[in-house]
Design a protein around this motif. Structure first.
Motif, PDB file in Angstrom:
ATOM      1  N   HIS A  36      53.107 -10.676   7.202  1.00 47.23           N
ATOM      2  CA  HIS A  36      51.766 -11.098   7.612  1.00 47.23           C
ATOM      3  C   HIS A  36      51.778 -12.526   8.158  1.00 47.23           C
ATOM      4  O   HIS A  36      51.141 -13.426   7.603  1.00 47.23           O
ATOM      5  CB  HIS A  36      50.846 -11.009   6.391  1.00 47.23           C
ATOM      6  CG  HIS A  36      49.396 -10.846   6.716  1.00 47.23           C
ATOM      7  ND1 HIS A  36      48.926 -10.469   7.947  1.00 47.23           N
ATOM      8  CD2 HIS A  36      48.292 -11.019   5.934  1.00 47.23           C
ATOM      9  CE1 HIS A  36      47.612 -10.395   7.916  1.00 47.23           C
ATOM     10  NE2 HIS A  36      47.202 -10.737   6.712  1.00 47.23           N
ATOM     11  N   SER A  38      50.451 -13.890  10.914  1.00 48.33           N
ATOM     12  CA  SER A  38      49.383 -14.446  11.739  1.00 48.33           C
ATOM     13  C   SER A  38      48.027 -13.818  11.480  1.00 48.33           C
ATOM     14  O   SER A  38      47.294 -13.489  12.412  1.00 48.33           O
ATOM     15  CB  SER A  38      49.743 -14.302  13.228  1.00 48.33           C
ATOM     16  OG  SER A  38      48.850 -15.033  14.023  1.00 48.33           O
ATOM     17  N   SER A  39      47.671 -13.647  10.233  1.00 46.50           N
ATOM     18  CA  SER A  39      46.332 -13.230   9.837  1.00 46.50           C
ATOM     19  C   SER A  39      45.899 -11.967  10.578  1.00 46.50           C
ATOM     20  O   SER A  39      46.649 -11.004  10.667  1.00 46.50           O
ATOM     21  CB  SER A  39      45.355 -14.391  10.080  1.00 46.50           C
ATOM     22  OG  SER A  39      44.101 -14.124   9.522  1.00 46.50           O
ATOM     23  N   LEU A  62      37.112 -11.256   3.661  1.00 47.34           N
ATOM     24  CA  LEU A  62      37.048 -11.378   5.113  1.00 47.34           C
ATOM     25  C   LEU A  62      35.801 -10.720   5.690  1.00 47.34           C
ATOM     26  O   LEU A  62      35.347 -11.084   6.778  1.00 47.34           O
ATOM     27  CB  LEU A  62      38.301 -10.765   5.748  1.00 47.34           C
ATOM     28  CG  LEU A  62      39.622 -11.476   5.440  1.00 47.34           C
ATOM     29  CD1 LEU A  62      40.797 -10.677   5.983  1.00 47.34           C
ATOM     30  CD2 LEU A  62      39.630 -12.880   6.041  1.00 47.34           C
ATOM     31  N   GLN A 117      48.932 -12.181   1.303  1.00 54.38           N
ATOM     32  CA  GLN A 117      48.569 -13.480   1.869  1.00 54.38           C
ATOM     33  C   GLN A 117      49.367 -13.648   3.158  1.00 54.38           C
ATOM     34  O   GLN A 117      50.231 -12.830   3.483  1.00 54.38           O
ATOM     35  CB  GLN A 117      48.932 -14.606   0.901  1.00 54.38           C
ATOM     36  CG  GLN A 117      50.422 -14.657   0.582  1.00 54.38           C
ATOM     37  CD  GLN A 117      50.770 -15.703  -0.441  1.00 54.38           C
ATOM     38  OE1 GLN A 117      49.937 -16.499  -0.834  1.00 54.38           O
ATOM     39  NE2 GLN A 117      52.026 -15.717  -0.888  1.00 54.38           N
ATOM     40  N   ASN A 118      49.081 -14.708   3.896  1.00 52.06           N
ATOM     41  CA  ASN A 118      49.851 -14.961   5.100  1.00 52.06           C
ATOM     42  C   ASN A 118      51.272 -15.378   4.753  1.00 52.06           C
ATOM     43  O   ASN A 118      51.494 -16.123   3.791  1.00 52.06           O
ATOM     44  CB  ASN A 118      49.190 -16.048   5.948  1.00 52.06           C
ATOM     45  CG  ASN A 118      47.889 -15.587   6.574  1.00 52.06           C
ATOM     46  OD1 ASN A 118      46.842 -16.160   6.339  1.00 52.06           O
ATOM     47  ND2 ASN A 118      47.956 -14.528   7.352  1.00 52.06           N
ATOM     48  N   ASN A 370      45.395 -24.290   8.449  1.00 56.40           N
ATOM     49  CA  ASN A 370      46.239 -23.145   8.125  1.00 56.40           C
ATOM     50  C   ASN A 370      46.914 -22.624   9.387  1.00 56.40           C
ATOM     51  O   ASN A 370      46.254 -22.319  10.381  1.00 56.40           O
ATOM     52  CB  ASN A 370      45.399 -22.042   7.474  1.00 56.40           C
ATOM     53  CG  ASN A 370      46.255 -20.873   7.024  1.00 56.40           C
ATOM     54  OD1 ASN A 370      46.620 -20.024   7.833  1.00 56.40           O
ATOM     55  ND2 ASN A 370      46.563 -20.815   5.737  1.00 56.40           N
ATOM     56  N   ALA A 372      48.537 -19.777  10.092  1.00 53.52           N
ATOM     57  CA  ALA A 372      48.235 -18.409  10.493  1.00 53.52           C
ATOM     58  C   ALA A 372      46.830 -18.312  11.085  1.00 53.52           C
ATOM     59  O   ALA A 372      46.606 -17.624  12.093  1.00 53.52           O
ATOM     60  CB  ALA A 372      48.362 -17.469   9.294  1.00 53.52           C
ATOM     61  N   VAL A 373      45.864 -19.006  10.458  1.00 57.40           N
ATOM     62  CA  VAL A 373      44.501 -19.003  10.988  1.00 57.40           C
ATOM     63  C   VAL A 373      44.465 -19.671  12.355  1.00 57.40           C
ATOM     64  O   VAL A 373      43.766 -19.228  13.265  1.00 57.40           O
ATOM     65  CB  VAL A 373      43.543 -19.714  10.009  1.00 57.40           C
ATOM     66  CG1 VAL A 373      42.154 -19.864  10.619  1.00 57.40           C
ATOM     67  CG2 VAL A 373      43.465 -18.958   8.694  1.00 57.40           C
TER      68      VAL A 373
END
Length: 477
Positions: A36, A38-39, A62, A117-118, A370, A372-373
């Motif tokens: 995971h 990149s979100s 989310l 989680q990312n 963050n 990934a965000v």
């Protein structure tokens, strides 16, 4: 929705490659277990890479964001509840498991990111047990005759920071859940732990997973020094179109347009795929050598550092030793000058129309801490800002100019490719500028070049010796 996202992916990413896609069954129950990095973008990439629909499990938090919630509903996402985010999470999740079981029994495909989680940069985090519990629970409910398979999916970004990056999706060998039936009947918890460990091992094979950052840097250096023959040929199954499919006229027109916008050649795409896979293989060898061949690893590291130092010296001396008075250099100078002059109007057009949305996207996305965000923000903001800019330009052309409709359409259609031309032009001129800034002296470099060849061969031989020992130690007996 998925078709629209395929078009957006094609325009947004430099390249999206899929290796081993044929390992995902076309029918029957499948659980896709992916890392995971990149979100939300990860689910977009997987959905657009496969022909069959995928239902994703996403944490319920989310769904509190209206835009994200709408997007997830369009993608058919199923919320999973966490105790710190909602009340009665256990009761709600039992209902979620039942819903997933129904999907599997109907032959559906479900996507899950078992890290929960990312992913850390260049790593696959320890997996939670939810994916294994869900898969084994579905099989147990059907007498272990459901036929559920788990396909590990490695999502590898060339750079998670880059606004337009290249991506490799690597689909691994399917895991048959029914193989754990005997253990699950006698010790369910042990079966869950074993399946989780097997999924994690498979994921760390398909995705870049670097625990030792020093070894990771050495792997990156070796991937630059060694060619594919030195590392071992890797010929993965890549995404191909169905030869029996007869696309409609509209689809053929869209495909033709996308090929026109393509920014890489098939050779570039294959090279990127090989680069990512070779780096993973090299790191596996180095990780093994850290424990089993530390002296050989230290020797290899020293030689690579020495090679890099000599390569830097050679590049400088080569630049310093070649005058533009030589015929080859005069030709290069002429070609680069023509390129700079002839491309200048195209680049000016692209810069004027793309600078504002590019800078807006980049500066806004960088406000997210963050990683990934931030990567997903690049994607969403890029779509929004560039689309809005092009739409405003199109409206302006239609309302305030007397151009023919074909001229207006061509004008708007040129906006994306000329924007990409700006980035290419800048990189080329920076390289050209560096060459002319250091052309004032004449240093001999032949000795360093000869030394580099010798050192490169020595590095290759030592890595091949390590690889042979690694293969012998890890091959099935």
């Amino acid at each position: 929705m998925v078709r629209i996202l395929r078009v957006i992916n094609h325009l947004y990413f430099v390249e999206v490659r899929s290796a081993g896609r044929s390992r995902v069954p076309d029918t029957g129950p499948v659980l896709l277990a992916a890392n995971h990095p990149s979100s939300i973008l990860d689910s977009v990439l997987m959905s657009t890479a496969l022909p069959r629909p995928i239902r994703y499990l996403a944490r319920s938090g989310l769904f509190r964001i209206p835009l994200v919630a709408w997007f997830f509903r369009q993608m058919g996402a199923i919320p999973v509840y966490r105790s710190h985010e909602t009340e009665h999470a256990g009761v709600r999740n039992r209902a979620v498991f039942d819903r997933v079981y129904d999907l599997f029994e109907a032959g559906g495909c479900v996507g899950i990111f078992p890290e929960g989680q990312n992913s850390p940069t260049s790593q696959v985090a320890p997996l939670r047990t939810g994916a294994a519990r869900m898969a084994l629970g579905a099989e147990a409910r059907n007498g272990y005759a459901l036929g559920l398979t788990i396909v590990p999916v490695g999502i590898n970004f060339e750079s998670r920071e880059l606004l337009t990056a290249a991506v490799l999706l690597h689909f691994g060998k399917p895991i048959c859940v029914a193989d754990y039936a005997t253990l699950h009947r006698t010790d369910p918890q042990a079966a869950v732990q074993q399946l989780t460990a097997d999924i994690q091992a498979a994921l760390r094979t398909q995705a870049v997973h670097i625990e030792d950052q020093q070894a990771g840097q050495l792997a990156e250096d070796l991937s630059q020094v060694l060619d594919s023959e030195r590392v071992g040929a890797i010929r993965p199954e890549s995404t191909t179109s169905d030869p029996t499919e007869s696309p409609s006229l509209w689809r053929r027109m869209v495909q033709l347009l996308l090929r026109w916008y393509q920014r890489t050649t098939p050779k570039d795409s294959y090279a990127f795929e090989q680069r990512m896979l070779h780096r993973v293989r090299i790191y596996d060898v180095l990780r093994w050598a850290t424990i089993h061949a530390p002296r050989a690893l230290r020797d290899l590291r020293v030689r690579v550092e020495r090679y890099k130092d000599h390569a830097s010296q050679t590049q400088l001396r080569y630049a310093l030793s070649h005058s533009f008075a030589e015929p080859r250099e005069r030709l290069l100078r002429l070609r680069m000058t023509l390129y700079a002059v002839l491309m200048a109007p195209v680049v000016a057009f692209g810069f004027v129309h793309n600078a504002v949305p590019y800078l807006t996207t980049k500066l806004t996305a960088q406000r997210f801490d963050n990683e990934a965000v931030r990567g997903f923000a690049y994607f969403v903001l890029g779509i929004a800002t560039f689309s809005a800019t092009y739409a405003l330009i199109g409206v302006g052309l239609w309302r305030y100019t007397s151009l023919h409709w074909m001229e207006r359409t061509a004008y708007v259609a040129l906006l994306p490719p000329t924007g990409f031309a700006v980035l290419s032009y800048r990189r080329t001129l920076v390289l050209y500028r560096d060459r002319i800034l250091v052309r004032t002296a004449f240093w001999k470099h032949d000795d360093l070049v000869s030394l580099l060849r010798t050192e490169r061969e020595a590095i290759a031989q030592r890595f091949q010796a390590l690889y042979a020992r690694f293969s012998e130690a890890t091959s099935p007996s």
